[in-house]
Design an enzyme around this catalytic site. Structure first.
Site, PDB file in Angstrom:
ATOM      1  N   LYS A  25       1.012  -1.381  -0.077  1.00 23.72           N
ATOM      2  CA  LYS A  25      -0.236   0.042   0.307  1.00 23.72           C
ATOM      3  C   LYS A  25       0.885   1.224   0.128  1.00 23.72           C
ATOM      4  O   LYS A  25       0.877   2.567  -0.950  1.00 23.72           O
ATOM      5  CB  LYS A  25      -0.977  -0.192   0.832  1.00 23.72           C
ATOM      6  CG  LYS A  25      -1.561   1.259   1.322  1.00 23.72           C
ATOM      7  CD  LYS A  25      -3.183   0.528   2.157  1.00 23.72           C
ATOM      8  CE  LYS A  25      -3.894  -0.122   2.522  1.00 23.72           C
ATOM      9  NZ  LYS A  25      -4.072  -0.236   3.953  1.00 23.72           N
ATOM     10  N   ARG A  94      -3.023   3.566   8.728  1.00 22.38           N
ATOM     11  CA  ARG A  94      -3.251   1.972   7.859  1.00 22.38           C
ATOM     12  C   ARG A  94      -2.098   1.267   7.755  1.00 22.38           C
ATOM     13  O   ARG A  94      -0.987   1.678   7.308  1.00 22.38           O
ATOM     14  CB  ARG A  94      -3.383   2.730   7.139  1.00 22.38           C
ATOM     15  CG  ARG A  94      -4.171   3.986   6.151  1.00 22.38           C
ATOM     16  CD  ARG A  94      -4.480   4.387   5.121  1.00 22.38           C
ATOM     17  NE  ARG A  94      -5.111   4.006   4.270  1.00 22.38           N
ATOM     18  CZ  ARG A  94      -5.229   4.099   2.514  1.00 22.38           C
ATOM     19  NH1 ARG A  94      -4.414   5.113   2.348  1.00 22.38           N
ATOM     20  NH2 ARG A  94      -5.339   3.130   2.108  1.00 22.38           N
ATOM     21  N   GLY A 103      -7.830  -6.999   4.336  1.00 23.07           N
ATOM     22  CA  GLY A 103      -9.015  -7.013   5.537  1.00 23.07           C
ATOM     23  C   GLY A 103      -8.389  -7.240   7.103  1.00 23.07           C
ATOM     24  O   GLY A 103      -9.340  -7.989   8.202  1.00 23.07           O
ATOM     25  N   MET A 105      -5.601  -7.085   8.658  1.00 28.83           N
ATOM     26  CA  MET A 105      -4.873  -5.878   9.906  1.00 28.83           C
ATOM     27  C   MET A 105      -5.780  -4.707   9.832  1.00 28.83           C
ATOM     28  O   MET A 105      -5.900  -4.750   9.241  1.00 28.83           O
ATOM     29  CB  MET A 105      -3.210  -5.720   9.315  1.00 28.83           C
ATOM     30  CG  MET A 105      -2.359  -7.127   9.444  1.00 28.83           C
ATOM     31  SD  MET A 105      -1.016  -6.820   8.430  1.00 28.83           S
ATOM     32  CE  MET A 105      -0.919  -6.157   6.986  1.00 28.83           C
ATOM     33  N   ARG A 340      -3.267  -1.429  -6.054  1.00 24.76           N
ATOM     34  CA  ARG A 340      -3.051  -2.506  -6.094  1.00 24.76           C
ATOM     35  C   ARG A 340      -3.316  -3.158  -7.834  1.00 24.76           C
ATOM     36  O   ARG A 340      -4.822  -3.022  -8.210  1.00 24.76           O
ATOM     37  CB  ARG A 340      -3.213  -3.478  -4.806  1.00 24.76           C
ATOM     38  CG  ARG A 340      -4.635  -3.871  -4.274  1.00 24.76           C
ATOM     39  CD  ARG A 340      -4.929  -4.652  -3.168  1.00 24.76           C
ATOM     40  NE  ARG A 340      -6.303  -5.333  -3.015  1.00 24.76           N
ATOM     41  CZ  ARG A 340      -6.844  -4.366  -2.062  1.00 24.76           C
ATOM     42  NH1 ARG A 340      -5.808  -4.366  -0.259  1.00 24.76           N
ATOM     43  NH2 ARG A 340      -8.282  -4.960  -1.802  1.00 24.76           N
ATOM     44  N   HIS A 456      -8.164 -45.076  -4.962  1.00 24.06           N
ATOM     45  CA  HIS A 456      -8.719 -45.200  -6.204  1.00 24.06           C
ATOM     46  C   HIS A 456      -9.686 -44.581  -6.584  1.00 24.06           C
ATOM     47  O   HIS A 456      -9.586 -43.689  -7.979  1.00 24.06           O
ATOM     48  CB  HIS A 456      -9.153 -46.819  -6.024  1.00 24.06           C
ATOM     49  CG  HIS A 456      -9.798 -47.450  -7.051  1.00 24.06           C
ATOM     50  ND1 HIS A 456     -10.585 -46.792  -7.409  1.00 24.06           N
ATOM     51  CD2 HIS A 456      -9.293 -47.222  -8.511  1.00 24.06           C
ATOM     52  CE1 HIS A 456     -10.837 -47.633  -8.725  1.00 24.06           C
ATOM     53  NE2 HIS A 456      -9.840 -48.194  -9.281  1.00 24.06           N
ATOM     54  N   SER A 814      10.850 -42.004 -19.266  1.00 28.01           N
ATOM     55  CA  SER A 814       9.642 -41.327 -19.107  1.00 28.01           C
ATOM     56  C   SER A 814       9.600 -41.960 -17.852  1.00 28.01           C
ATOM     57  O   SER A 814       9.629 -43.100 -17.722  1.00 28.01           O
ATOM     58  CB  SER A 814       8.451 -42.567 -20.306  1.00 28.01           C
ATOM     59  OG  SER A 814       7.504 -41.492 -19.551  1.00 28.01           O
ATOM     60  N   CYS A 882       5.790 -38.781 -16.612  1.00 27.28           N
ATOM     61  CA  CYS A 882       4.339 -39.446 -17.043  1.00 27.28           C
ATOM     62  C   CYS A 882       3.224 -38.999 -15.901  1.00 27.28           C
ATOM     63  O   CYS A 882       2.402 -39.898 -15.135  1.00 27.28           O
ATOM     64  CB  CYS A 882       4.132 -40.336 -18.005  1.00 27.28           C
ATOM     65  SG  CYS A 882       4.909 -41.756 -17.475  1.00 27.28           S
ATOM     66  N   TYR A 902       9.453 -33.220 -22.924  1.00 26.04           N
ATOM     67  CA  TYR A 902       8.214 -33.440 -22.725  1.00 26.04           C
ATOM     68  C   TYR A 902       7.930 -33.766 -21.264  1.00 26.04           C
ATOM     69  O   TYR A 902       8.301 -34.149 -20.854  1.00 26.04           O
ATOM     70  CB  TYR A 902       7.586 -33.700 -24.168  1.00 26.04           C
ATOM     71  CG  TYR A 902       7.499 -35.281 -23.508  1.00 26.04           C
ATOM     72  CD1 TYR A 902       6.392 -36.195 -23.280  1.00 26.04           C
ATOM     73  CD2 TYR A 902       8.879 -36.205 -24.234  1.00 26.04           C
ATOM     74  CE1 TYR A 902       6.714 -37.412 -22.104  1.00 26.04           C
ATOM     75  CE2 TYR A 902       8.414 -37.805 -24.101  1.00 26.04           C
ATOM     76  CZ  TYR A 902       7.605 -38.744 -23.796  1.00 26.04           C
ATOM     77  OH  TYR A 902       7.435 -39.593 -22.663  1.00 26.04           O
TER      78      TYR A 902
HETATM   79  P1  ADP Z   1      -7.938  -1.931   4.109  1.00 27.27           P
HETATM   80  O1  ADP Z   1      -6.151  -2.424   3.859  1.00 27.27           O
HETATM   81  O2  ADP Z   1      -8.243  -2.808   5.040  1.00 27.27           O
HETATM   82  O3  ADP Z   1      -8.069  -1.527   2.834  1.00 27.27           O
HETATM   83  P2  ADP Z   1      -7.289   0.951   4.309  1.00 27.27           P
HETATM   84  O4  ADP Z   1      -6.236   1.754   5.382  1.00 27.27           O
HETATM   85  O5  ADP Z   1      -7.062   1.001   2.959  1.00 27.27           O
HETATM   86  O6  ADP Z   1      -7.305  -0.490   4.640  1.00 27.27           O
HETATM   87  O7  ADP Z   1      -8.486   1.538   5.418  1.00 27.27           O
HETATM   88  C1  ADP Z   1      -9.702   1.139   5.094  1.00 27.27           C
HETATM   89  C2  ADP Z   1     -10.835   2.828   5.015  1.00 27.27           C
HETATM   90  O8  ADP Z   1     -10.172   3.455   5.118  1.00 27.27           O
HETATM   91  C3  ADP Z   1     -10.178   2.427   2.895  1.00 27.27           C
HETATM   92  O9  ADP Z   1     -11.606   2.147   2.597  1.00 27.27           O
HETATM   93  C4  ADP Z   1      -9.806   3.790   2.672  1.00 27.27           C
HETATM   94  O10 ADP Z   1     -10.135   3.873   2.001  1.00 27.27           O
HETATM   95  C5  ADP Z   1      -9.785   4.710   3.716  1.00 27.27           C
HETATM   96  N1  ADP Z   1      -9.536   6.293   4.611  1.00 27.27           N
HETATM   97  C6  ADP Z   1      -8.279   5.244   4.522  1.00 27.27           C
HETATM   98  N2  ADP Z   1      -7.278   6.458   4.508  1.00 27.27           N
HETATM   99  C7  ADP Z   1      -8.115   7.168   4.271  1.00 27.27           C
HETATM  100  C8  ADP Z   1      -7.862   9.005   4.447  1.00 27.27           C
HETATM  101  N3  ADP Z   1      -6.733   9.176   4.999  1.00 27.27           N
HETATM  102  N4  ADP Z   1      -8.917  10.123   3.819  1.00 27.27           N
HETATM  103  C9  ADP Z   1      -9.789   9.137   3.742  1.00 27.27           C
HETATM  104  N5  ADP Z   1     -10.272   8.073   3.592  1.00 27.27           N
HETATM  105  C10 ADP Z   1      -9.271   6.843   4.213  1.00 27.27           C
HETATM  106 MG    MG Z   2      -7.796  -0.245   1.566  1.00 29.98          MG
END
Ligand code: ADP
Ligand code: MG
Ligand code: MG
Length: 930
Positions: A25, A94, A103, A105, A340, A456, A814, A882, A902
């Site tokens: 990220k 984040r 989701g 962490m 991503r 089997h 083979s 094979c 092959y």
């Molecule tokens: P995840 O990895 O679980 O997607 P994120 O770090 O992307 O977690 O954040 C969770 C939510 O919060 C996402 O929808 C993201 O767009 C939003 N978000 C994170 N940082 C900001 C920010 N600085 N301003 C507005 N929205 C944010």
């Molecule tokens: Mg996110």
């Protein structure tokens, strides 16, 4: 750590390629910033800092100083102060590691709020409701993530408030209500932690960074890494991304959403996604309100829509890959918050690969490498309708991929009868045996309540490309009464079920499925694959039908045709049994002469289907008792017959006894009793029962005589050919006559005869002499030359060591890596996989199941030795594989590196192998040039 250690990198400076250090990220936030996309400014605390924190139990020295100076830079860049009383700067913290773990962490939003800065935020935005909403979200997230307050405590307050106010949704709550909610939340926090909620913005920030770091070792995250085999070499620690908050919940000119640059379900080139007006990021995913499709944005905020399309195009042009991104609109300004590589299904992967090449976005090499070969499995089998969401009634092992629905049938004969009548059926057994094979042909799929992935049922189903769920142990099969029980539920013959061999799930009723579709895009991609690959790909196929299908999927030949599968078909099994049971050479010869034309037709069918491509036929391999009933079965049958005889005897005494006990009854039934006894005595005099018992006893004697302690190491393979040359001779003649017929009919053929289980060249020489004699005879009779190659399976350790000598006689090798793996490990496969192997790879004693992924370090070494010595003797020696490993991508990579010519695998895996062969060649080149 030295003073030079840098824990923090600004989005504007960080190296967008360094995901290990910055997390995916963070790295992408840097990259997007660098190419001028509208990312809210921020900075990244590195994964190294995370590891240092987890190691030392506290944030490393100097880290917070760096953080402070980066916050100061943010402040001057955007002209707001962090947590200030007037128009405050707020941030999110984040998580994000090198591998995407969606989701798993934690992230905390709206950091920097306290009574003073909240006042400032409300003033600056002129929106009191927004201010309190931001505040209560922050208290809850921070409370949960950073302070460990259970989420339910907050939910409880929210529910209570809604009840008190009659509000249905969060959005129905007004400013005063949200304010009271925020206060209740503060009480929850202080009540649980015994301390007031921290108001100092830097204390919040520091605590949040540490909490995000800790979430790397949260249970969810650890489970996820184990499940998806994410090793420390792939991702080690999470970064903490500190990002200026932007707000999608500032009114109807604000929004938040997620998008894909192309449709991840179909691959279609159209931006795909959802958004919510007046909402904050997490709301879209949380499903609190139903989001709108991105297309609707074109009407609602045309300018934003246009900018979003532009953003998507820029992302793709930069990454040259489909992107999955997050965005937020704050009062008419668009921000990019995350991007991503998009996760897609196989169909979308293939289509986007081909289209992106046409668009000039990527080249063929990239198009091939971005598709993981194993993903093709999804495309080669019918799958459950992706929209289906039902609860399985039982779950077993995913033994052979694909989904199938049909009526339950509990025995192979009924399966065959009903299948022939055109009904769709699922064969349900406790476990299957070779004599059930005709049931497999007729069935849509197979379900067993016992046995592993190499039972089997599993092996045969995979070979046929039919779905199979094995070892569904909660299903109790009662074959005799034609019923199965799953807990209290009852499954009767004729009831419809659906099995999903890709997941192991079993469902009641017919679940809609999506059929295999070999699309033009797949054909295109695989054509590129063949051009890139050096390894050829052949198929293991035992019937002309399988051969034809394998060719459609691009097989360049048959690498393994197992003649015993032909023996096992219903119409000939009894001839095979006669042949085995024959007491005299004449009787055996007669049975073989009846088998020969049948086998010849089999081979003709194979040759015709393959139209000049090589067809490798393996001479009979399994021990003979595999074609006979088991001892237990015979004993049971004999016991039944004896009972029957005794029952007749006691019936004969019945009239007399009855007369004695109850003359009235005797009188009443005398007539019918005499009639019945008359019939029975006729039967008795015919001695049919005695004959049958004698015959069964004969078979039993033979079966006992053939019984072996270790059949897999016993009288099988070439050993059979040595002790019963007449069987091999029949097969060789059938192959050559079939080839001769084809040649005469103008059909090109390339037959190859392969001898199994060879341990010494002397065995091979004997069979070679036999082949030469029969070939000369067939050629003389037909008056034409028949092309033929003669070779050896290499599946015994000694054969690897003696490869040079074996290559004197063998024109090709083979590798039979199923047996070779068993022999190298001295593991019997069935026992290993059912008993101790899972423990071994879970405990890290072995990395993979060596029966699934070729053991490069052991078995691979033997193969390399055999190849080197074999080719030293005969430079033009052809080498293939094979075993089941021939369709497994990692093993294919090794086969490429080891210089095989092959690989051969089951038909449905041919496309996977073609792509894997291309990957091997492309990645290998990469190795050499870098
Ligand atoms: P995840 O990895 O679980 O997607 P994120 O770090 O992307 O977690 O954040 C969770 C939510 O919060 C996402 O929808 C993201 O767009 C939003 N978000 C994170 N940082 C900001 C920010 N600085 N301003 C507005 N929205 C944010
Ligand atoms: Mg996110
Ligand atoms: Mg073998």
């Amino acid at each position: 750590m030295t003073a030079r250690n840098k824990w923090v990198h600004a989005f504007s400076e960080g190296d967008g390629r360094n995901k290990m250090l910055l997390g995916g990220k963070g790295a992408n936030l840097c990259e997007m910033t660098r190419i001028g996309l509208p990312v809210p400014p921020g900075f990244i605390v590195t994964t190294e800092a995370c590891l240092a924190y987890l190691d030392g139990g506290r944030l490393p020295d100097g880290l917070m100083d760096e953080v402070r100076s980066h916050v100061a830079r943010l402040e001057s860049a955007i002209g707001k102060r962090f947590g200030a009383a007037r128009d405050p700067l707020l941030v999110s913290v984040r998580s994000g590691s090198a591998m995407s773990m969606p989701g798993m962490m934690d992230t905390i939003l709206n950091l920097g709020l306290n009574p003073a800065s909240l006042e400032g935020l409300i003033q600056a935005t002129g929106n009191e409701r927004f201010g309190w909403d931001a505040c209560r979200r922050m208290i809850q997230l921070f409370g949960k993530v950073a302070l460990g307050v259970p989420d339910e405590l907050f939910d409880h307050e929210m529910i209570a408030l809604k009840q008190e106010t009659g509000a249905h949704h969060d959005v129905d709550l007004d400013a005063p209500q949200l304010r009271s909610l925020a206060r209740r939340f503060l009480d929850v926090v202080s009540g649980h932690t015994g301390r007031p909620f921290p108001e100092d913005p830097y204390e919040q920030l520091e605590t949040a960074i540490a909490a995000v770091f800790r979430s790397w070792n949260g249970k969810r995250a650890i489970d996820y890494r184990r499940q998806f085999k994410i090793t420390p070499a792939m991702a080690n620690g999470t970064a903490a991304n500190v990002c200026t908050m932007v707000f999608g919940n500032l009114g109807n000119d604000s929004a938040t959403g997620v998008g894909f640059t192309r449709n991840p379900a179909t691959g279609e080139r159209v931006v795909f996604g959802e958004y919510l007006t007046n909402a904050q990021g997490e709301d879209v995913v949380a499903g609190i309100r139903t989001p709108k499709p991105i297309a609707a944005l074109a009407q609602e905020m045309p300018q934003m829509h246009a900018e979003l399309m532009d953003l998507a195009a820029k992302l793709e042009r930069h990454y040259r890959e489909v992107q999955d991104f997050e965005f937020t609109v704050e009062r008419g300004k668009l921000y990019a918050l995350q991007t991503r590589n998009g996760k897609m299904n196989a169909q979308a992967m293939v289509r986007t690969s081909v289209e992106m090449v046409r668009e000039g976005l990527i080249d063929e090499r990239q198009a091939l490498l971005r598709v993981p070969p194993a993903m093709f499995e999804q495309l080669m089998v019918p799958r459950l309708d992706p929209g289906f969401k039902g609860q399985p009634l039982a779950t077993g092992l995913p033994a052979s991929p694909g989904a199938a629905a049909g009526q339950i049938v509990f025995d192979a004969d009924t399966a065959e009868a009903r299948g022939k009548a055109g009904e769709k059926i699922i064969l349900v057994r406790e476990e299957t045996k070779p004599e059930d094979i005709h049931g497999f042909f007729a069935a849509q799929g197979v379900l067993t309540s016992r046995g592993g992935k190499t039972s089997h049922a599993a092996v045969v189903a995979r070979g046929m490309g039919k779905p199979c769920v094995s070892g569904a142990e909660t299903i109790v099969v009662d074959v005799r009464n034609k019923v199965a029980h799953v807990g209290p539920a009852e499954l009767k013959e004729g009831q419809v079920i659906t099995i999903d061999g890709s997941t192991g799930a079993v469902y009641f009723g017919e679940v809609p499925t999506v059929e295999v579709e070999f699309t033009q895009d797949m054909a295109t991609l695989l054509k590129w694959a063949d051009q890139a690959a050096r390894l050829g790909v052949r198929a293991n196929a035992d019937t002309p039908r399988d051969a034809l299908r394998a060719r459609e999927w691009g097989a360049q030949g048959i690498g393994l045709c197992r003649t015993e599968r032909m023996f096992n078909q219903m119409d000939r099994l009894h001839v095979v049994q006669e042949m085995i049971l024959a007491e005299t050479p004449e009787a055996r010869h007669a049975a073989l002469e009846r088998l020969r034309p049948i086998q010849k037709e089999d081979f003709k069918g194979m040759f015709k289907a393959m139209a000049g491509l090589p067809v490798t036929v393996r001479l009979l391999d399994p021990p003979m008792h595999e074609f006979l009933p088991t001892v237990a079965q015979l004993e049971l049958e004999i016991a039944h017959l004896r009972h029957f005889r005794e029952a007749i005897a006691s019936l004969e005494e019945m009239p007399e006894t009855l007369k004695l006990l109850n003359p009235r009854l005797h009188h009443q039934y005398e007539g019918s009793l005499t009639k019945l006894l008359g019939g029975l005595s006729e039967f008795k005099e015919s001695h049919l029962d005695d004959e049958l018992i004698a015959k069964k006893a004969d078979v039993l004697r033979k079966v006992r005589a053939l019984a072996e302690v270790n059949p897999m190491l016993g009288h099988r393979g070439v050993r059979l050919g040595i002790s019963h040359p007449e069987i091999y001779e029949m097969q060789i003649r059938a192959i050559l006559e079939a080839a001769a017929d084809c040649v005469r009919e103008g059909i090109a053929v390339a037959p190859e005869i392969m001898v199994p289980q060879v341990v010494t060249v002397e065995e091979l020489k004997r069979i070679a002499t036999l082949v030469k004699r029969v070939q000369a005879e067939v050629e003389a009779a037909a008056g034409i030359k028949v092309p033929l190659r003669f070779g050896s399976m290499i599946e015994v350790v000694r054969a690897c060591l003696r490869a040079a000598r074996i290559a004197e006689t063998a024109e090709f090798f083979s590798f039979g890596t199923n047996d070779l793996t068993q022999a190298t490990f001295s593991f019997s496969r069935e026992d290993a996989e059912n008993k101790f192997l899972p423990l071994y790879y879970e405990a890290g004693l072995l990395q993979d199941n060596p029966f699934e992924v070729l053991d490069v370090k052991g078995v691979g070494e033997l193969m390399k030795l055999a190849i080197a010595n074999g080719r030293a003797q005969r430079p033009e020696l052809k080498v293939g594989i094979c075993g089941e490993h021939g369709g497994e991508p990692l093993s294919i990579r090794f086969c490429h590196q080891a210089g095989l010519d092959y690989v051969s695998c089951s038909g449905p895996r041919v496309p996977i192998a073609r792509l894997a062969a291309a990957h091997a060649a492309l990645l290998d080149d990469e190795h050499r040039t870098h």
